[in-house]
Design a protein around this motif. Structure first.
Motif, PDB file in Angstrom:
ATOM      1  N   PRO A 129      -1.322  44.355  74.882  1.00  0.00           N
ATOM      2  CA  PRO A 129      -1.037  45.743  75.294  1.00  0.00           C
ATOM      3  C   PRO A 129      -0.536  45.849  76.736  1.00  0.00           C
ATOM      4  N   MET A 130      -1.093  45.033  77.636  1.00  0.00           N
ATOM      5  CA  MET A 130      -0.610  45.050  79.022  1.00  0.00           C
ATOM      6  C   MET A 130       0.847  44.609  79.080  1.00  0.00           C
ATOM      7  N   ARG A 131       1.145  43.499  78.415  1.00  0.00           N
ATOM      8  CA  ARG A 131       2.522  42.979  78.433  1.00  0.00           C
ATOM      9  C   ARG A 131       3.486  44.005  77.845  1.00  0.00           C
ATOM     10  N   LYS A 132       3.095  44.591  76.729  1.00  0.00           N
ATOM     11  CA  LYS A 132       3.958  45.555  76.049  1.00  0.00           C
ATOM     12  C   LYS A 132       4.204  46.791  76.922  1.00  0.00           C
ATOM     13  N   ALA A 133       3.154  47.342  77.506  1.00  0.00           N
ATOM     14  CA  ALA A 133       3.288  48.553  78.331  1.00  0.00           C
ATOM     15  C   ALA A 133       4.151  48.288  79.563  1.00  0.00           C
ATOM     16  N   MET A 134       3.902  47.170  80.230  1.00  0.00           N
ATOM     17  CA  MET A 134       4.655  46.868  81.447  1.00  0.00           C
ATOM     18  C   MET A 134       6.125  46.576  81.130  1.00  0.00           C
ATOM     19  N   ARG A 135       6.371  45.877  80.038  1.00  0.00           N
ATOM     20  CA  ARG A 135       7.761  45.616  79.625  1.00  0.00           C
ATOM     21  C   ARG A 135       8.480  46.923  79.318  1.00  0.00           C
ATOM     22  N   MET A 136       7.813  47.766  78.518  1.00  0.00           N
ATOM     23  CA  MET A 136       8.461  49.015  78.101  1.00  0.00           C
ATOM     24  C   MET A 136       8.809  49.896  79.298  1.00  0.00           C
ATOM     25  N   HIS A 137       7.903  49.968  80.280  1.00  0.00           N
ATOM     26  CA  HIS A 137       8.180  50.855  81.416  1.00  0.00           C
ATOM     27  C   HIS A 137       9.129  50.212  82.419  1.00  0.00           C
ATOM     28  N   TYR A 138       8.791  49.033  82.917  1.00  0.00           N
ATOM     29  CA  TYR A 138       9.544  48.453  84.031  1.00  0.00           C
ATOM     30  C   TYR A 138      10.817  47.719  83.616  1.00  0.00           C
ATOM     31  N   LEU A 139      10.873  47.209  82.405  1.00  0.00           N
ATOM     32  CA  LEU A 139      12.065  46.465  81.983  1.00  0.00           C
ATOM     33  C   LEU A 139      12.944  47.243  81.014  1.00  0.00           C
ATOM     34  N   ASP A 140      12.326  48.042  80.152  1.00  0.00           N
ATOM     35  CA  ASP A 140      13.103  48.802  79.171  1.00  0.00           C
ATOM     36  C   ASP A 140      13.409  50.223  79.631  1.00  0.00           C
ATOM     37  N   GLY A 141      12.758  50.670  80.709  1.00  0.00           N
ATOM     38  CA  GLY A 141      13.072  51.967  81.296  1.00  0.00           C
ATOM     39  C   GLY A 141      12.413  53.171  80.647  1.00  0.00           C
ATOM     40  N   LEU A 142      11.401  52.968  79.818  1.00  0.00           N
ATOM     41  CA  LEU A 142      10.710  54.101  79.212  1.00  0.00           C
ATOM     42  C   LEU A 142       9.795  54.761  80.236  1.00  0.00           C
ATOM     43  N   SER A 143       9.668  56.065  80.144  1.00  0.00           N
ATOM     44  CA  SER A 143       8.736  56.777  81.022  1.00  0.00           C
ATOM     45  C   SER A 143       7.316  56.452  80.564  1.00  0.00           C
ATOM     46  N   TRP A 144       6.343  56.697  81.431  1.00  0.00           N
ATOM     47  CA  TRP A 144       4.949  56.448  81.039  1.00  0.00           C
ATOM     48  C   TRP A 144       4.558  57.348  79.867  1.00  0.00           C
ATOM     49  N   VAL A 145       5.091  58.550  79.820  1.00  0.00           N
ATOM     50  CA  VAL A 145       4.793  59.460  78.703  1.00  0.00           C
ATOM     51  C   VAL A 145       5.294  58.847  77.387  1.00  0.00           C
ATOM     52  N   ASP A 146       6.493  58.272  77.408  1.00  0.00           N
ATOM     53  CA  ASP A 146       7.031  57.640  76.200  1.00  0.00           C
ATOM     54  C   ASP A 146       6.220  56.399  75.816  1.00  0.00           C
ATOM     55  N   VAL A 147       5.770  55.639  76.822  1.00  0.00           N
ATOM     56  CA  VAL A 147       4.939  54.465  76.539  1.00  0.00           C
ATOM     57  C   VAL A 147       3.632  54.913  75.891  1.00  0.00           C
ATOM     58  N   GLU A 148       3.031  55.990  76.400  1.00  0.00           N
ATOM     59  CA  GLU A 148       1.798  56.537  75.811  1.00  0.00           C
ATOM     60  C   GLU A 148       2.018  56.868  74.338  1.00  0.00           C
ATOM     61  N   ARG A 149       3.127  57.534  74.067  1.00  0.00           N
ATOM     62  CA  ARG A 149       3.417  57.960  72.699  1.00  0.00           C
ATOM     63  C   ARG A 149       3.625  56.765  71.777  1.00  0.00           C
ATOM     64  N   VAL A 150       4.420  55.789  72.212  1.00  0.00           N
ATOM     65  CA  VAL A 150       4.733  54.621  71.385  1.00  0.00           C
ATOM     66  C   VAL A 150       3.490  53.775  71.132  1.00  0.00           C
ATOM     67  N   MET A 151       2.651  53.647  72.161  1.00  0.00           N
ATOM     68  CA  MET A 151       1.481  52.781  72.042  1.00  0.00           C
ATOM     69  C   MET A 151       0.226  53.515  71.590  1.00  0.00           C
ATOM     70  N   PHE A 152       0.318  54.833  71.391  1.00  0.00           N
ATOM     71  CA  PHE A 152      -0.814  55.647  70.973  1.00  0.00           C
ATOM     72  C   PHE A 152      -1.965  55.577  71.977  1.00  0.00           C
ATOM     73  N   TYR A 153      -1.626  55.684  73.253  1.00  0.00           N
ATOM     74  CA  TYR A 153      -2.612  55.698  74.329  1.00  0.00           C
ATOM     75  C   TYR A 153      -2.702  57.088  74.920  1.00  0.00           C
ATOM     76  N   SER A 154      -3.883  57.440  75.405  1.00  0.00           N
ATOM     77  CA  SER A 154      -4.002  58.660  76.201  1.00  0.00           C
ATOM     78  C   SER A 154      -3.434  58.340  77.580  1.00  0.00           C
ATOM     79  N   HIS A 155      -3.145  59.377  78.338  1.00  0.00           N
ATOM     80  CA  HIS A 155      -2.606  59.162  79.683  1.00  0.00           C
ATOM     81  C   HIS A 155      -3.598  58.361  80.526  1.00  0.00           C
TER      82      HIS A 155
END
Length: 155
Positions: free
Chosen positions: A99-125
């Motif tokens: 989950p750490m690798r996925k979240a960090m990749r999605m935000h910092y390398l793929d350019g997703l906002s944290w809100v989009d990462v929350e939605r994709v990964m089913f995490y609360s803020h």
């Protein structure tokens, strides 16, 4: 040796934001290249032989030089971005959990906002921000040495 988790998080975030910003710089230079090329197209520039189709204009050589400078800058930025992105990918891949690798990749390398990462990964803020804080400490330990030596002000 840094022991403060807060300092580690700040340094790691600065590093990842730097890598993230490199892509924006490339996009910006590419837009400038296109804008300059469009200007030269209107002036009748042929890129095959770099000559004017109509009467020569005083601004034409300056326009071509500016275009060539922008292309050189883009090439330099692209090389730096590729190198730094490869290092960032390797750094993120050292994180201890998927989950750490996925979240960090999605935000910092793929350019997703944290809100989009929350939605994709089913995490609360708050859950994602907690994961991010823990990941930043591990990023610090794995990131390039020169970024670990760059301490935030007032530390």
């Amino acid at each position: 040796m840094i022991h403060s988790e807060e300092v580690k998080r700040i340094c790691a975030e600065r590093y990842l934001e730097y890598v993230e910003d490199l892509e924006s710089r490339i996009d910006s230079v590419a837009a400038c290249i296109q804008k300059q090329k469009d200007r030269l197209d209107v002036m009748g520039v042929s890129y095959d032989c770099m000559q004017s189709n109509g009467s020569p204009r005083d601004t034409l050589p300056d326009g071509i030089v500016k275009l060539m400078e922008l292309v050189d800058k883009a090439s330099t930025d692209l090389v730096e971005y590729k190198e730094q992105r490869d290092i960032a990918v390797a750094t993120i891949d050292k994180l201890p959990s998927l989950p750490m690798r996925k979240a960090m990749r999605m935000h910092y390398l793929d350019g997703l906002s944290w809100v989009d990462v929350e939605r994709v990964m089913f995490y609360s803020h708050s859950g994602l921000m907690h994961l991010r804080k823990r990941a930043m400490i591990d990023i610090y330990d794995a990131m390039p040495e020169e970024w670990r030596r760059s301490l935030p002000k007032a530390v």
